[in-house]
Design a protein around this motif. Sequence first.
Motif, mmCIF file in Angstrom:
data_model
loop_
_atom_site.group_PDB
_atom_site.id
_atom_site.type_symbol
_atom_site.label_atom_id
_atom_site.label_comp_id
_atom_site.label_asym_id
_atom_site.label_seq_id
_atom_site.Cartn_x
_atom_site.Cartn_y
_atom_site.Cartn_z
ATOM 1 N N CYS A 26 102.623 26.782 28.904
ATOM 2 C CA CYS A 26 102.152 27.434 27.669
ATOM 3 C C CYS A 26 102.543 26.705 26.396
ATOM 4 C CB CYS A 26 102.646 28.880 27.617
ATOM 5 S SG CYS A 26 104.422 29.052 27.348
ATOM 6 N N ALA A 27 103.223 25.578 26.505
ATOM 7 C CA ALA A 27 103.610 24.741 25.358
ATOM 8 C C ALA A 27 104.627 25.409 24.432
ATOM 9 C CB ALA A 27 102.392 24.288 24.565
ATOM 10 N N LEU A 28 105.315 26.436 24.897
ATOM 11 C CA LEU A 28 106.410 27.021 24.126
ATOM 12 C C LEU A 28 107.539 25.998 24.068
ATOM 13 C CD1 LEU A 28 107.502 29.737 22.839
ATOM 14 C CD2 LEU A 28 108.676 30.055 25.017
ATOM 15 N N VAL A 29 108.142 25.831 22.895
ATOM 16 C CA VAL A 29 109.240 24.887 22.732
ATOM 17 C C VAL A 29 110.542 25.674 22.633
ATOM 18 C CG1 VAL A 29 110.226 23.054 21.299
ATOM 19 C CG2 VAL A 29 107.743 23.255 21.530
ATOM 20 N N LYS A 30 111.483 25.341 23.482
ATOM 21 C CA LYS A 30 112.807 25.965 23.477
ATOM 22 C C LYS A 30 113.777 24.965 22.852
ATOM 23 C CE LYS A 30 116.327 27.630 26.700
ATOM 24 N NZ LYS A 30 116.623 27.860 28.117
ATOM 25 N N VAL A 31 114.406 25.365 21.753
ATOM 26 C CA VAL A 31 115.344 24.500 21.055
ATOM 27 C C VAL A 31 116.723 25.148 21.118
ATOM 28 C CG1 VAL A 31 115.919 23.347 18.889
ATOM 29 C CG2 VAL A 31 113.520 23.771 19.474
ATOM 30 N N THR A 32 117.657 24.472 21.749
ATOM 31 C CA THR A 32 119.040 24.938 21.776
ATOM 32 C C THR A 32 119.800 24.152 20.717
ATOM 33 O OG1 THR A 32 118.863 25.372 24.143
ATOM 34 C CG2 THR A 32 121.088 25.288 23.207
ATOM 35 N N ARG A 33 120.299 24.860 19.727
ATOM 36 C CA ARG A 33 121.033 24.230 18.621
ATOM 37 C C ARG A 33 122.516 24.240 18.950
ATOM 38 N NH1 ARG A 33 117.262 22.234 14.864
ATOM 39 N NH2 ARG A 33 115.554 23.704 14.819
ATOM 40 N N HIS A 34 123.173 23.140 18.677
ATOM 41 C CA HIS A 34 124.622 23.060 18.877
ATOM 42 C C HIS A 34 125.207 22.244 17.746
ATOM 43 C CE1 HIS A 34 122.888 19.730 21.259
ATOM 44 N NE2 HIS A 34 122.286 20.679 21.924
ATOM 45 N N GLU A 35 125.374 22.920 16.620
ATOM 46 C CA GLU A 35 125.881 22.275 15.411
ATOM 47 C C GLU A 35 127.396 22.461 15.312
ATOM 48 O OE1 GLU A 35 123.546 23.312 12.009
ATOM 49 O OE2 GLU A 35 121.681 23.077 13.120
ATOM 50 N N PRO A 36 128.086 21.492 14.724
ATOM 51 C CA PRO A 36 129.550 21.559 14.637
ATOM 52 C C PRO A 36 130.018 22.819 13.903
ATOM 53 C CG PRO A 36 128.740 19.432 13.860
ATOM 54 C CD PRO A 36 127.551 20.292 14.090
ATOM 55 N N GLY A 37 131.035 23.453 14.457
ATOM 56 C CA GLY A 37 131.635 24.612 13.827
ATOM 57 C C GLY A 37 130.876 25.910 14.028
ATOM 58 N N LEU A 38 129.758 25.881 14.722
ATOM 59 C CA LEU A 38 128.957 27.092 14.969
ATOM 60 C C LEU A 38 128.782 27.293 16.464
ATOM 61 C CD1 LEU A 38 126.121 26.537 12.346
ATOM 62 C CD2 LEU A 38 128.114 28.031 12.117
ATOM 63 N N ARG A 39 128.572 28.535 16.848
ATOM 64 C CA ARG A 39 128.256 28.816 18.250
ATOM 65 C C ARG A 39 126.836 28.368 18.540
ATOM 66 N NH1 ARG A 39 130.806 33.990 20.718
ATOM 67 N NH2 ARG A 39 129.148 33.441 22.116
ATOM 68 N N PRO A 40 126.555 27.868 19.732
ATOM 69 C CA PRO A 40 125.188 27.459 20.067
ATOM 70 C C PRO A 40 124.227 28.652 20.024
ATOM 71 C CG PRO A 40 126.743 26.708 21.739
ATOM 72 C CD PRO A 40 127.491 27.611 20.817
ATOM 73 N N TRP A 41 122.986 28.396 19.644
ATOM 74 C CA TRP A 41 121.965 29.429 19.661
ATOM 75 C C TRP A 41 120.645 28.804 20.077
ATOM 76 C CZ3 TRP A 41 123.432 27.074 15.174
ATOM 77 C CH2 TRP A 41 122.449 26.622 14.315
#
Length: 71
Positions: A26-41
């Motif tokens: 379905c071309a849905l894009v899943k982006v897992t963010r992992h920025e310094p000092g923050l919890r991943p989302w």
Amino acid sequence: MRGEARHTWSDPYREIYATKRVCWSCALVKVTRHEPGLRPWTEFWRDGRRIRIAGDRTPPCECVSVRTASR
């Protein structure tokens, strides 16, 4: 599960603070963010727009009727 189609994710494409995967169906894009000092989302995107779902759920797979021959 209630007979809904499941996402089939591509191999991850890793960037410095994010990992992206695309659903083959379905071309849905899943982006897992992992920025310094923050919890991943996790964020979900389709057609350049962010998809927001209540809670921690993944949007349903909206399979396209025509699949590519490479799949």
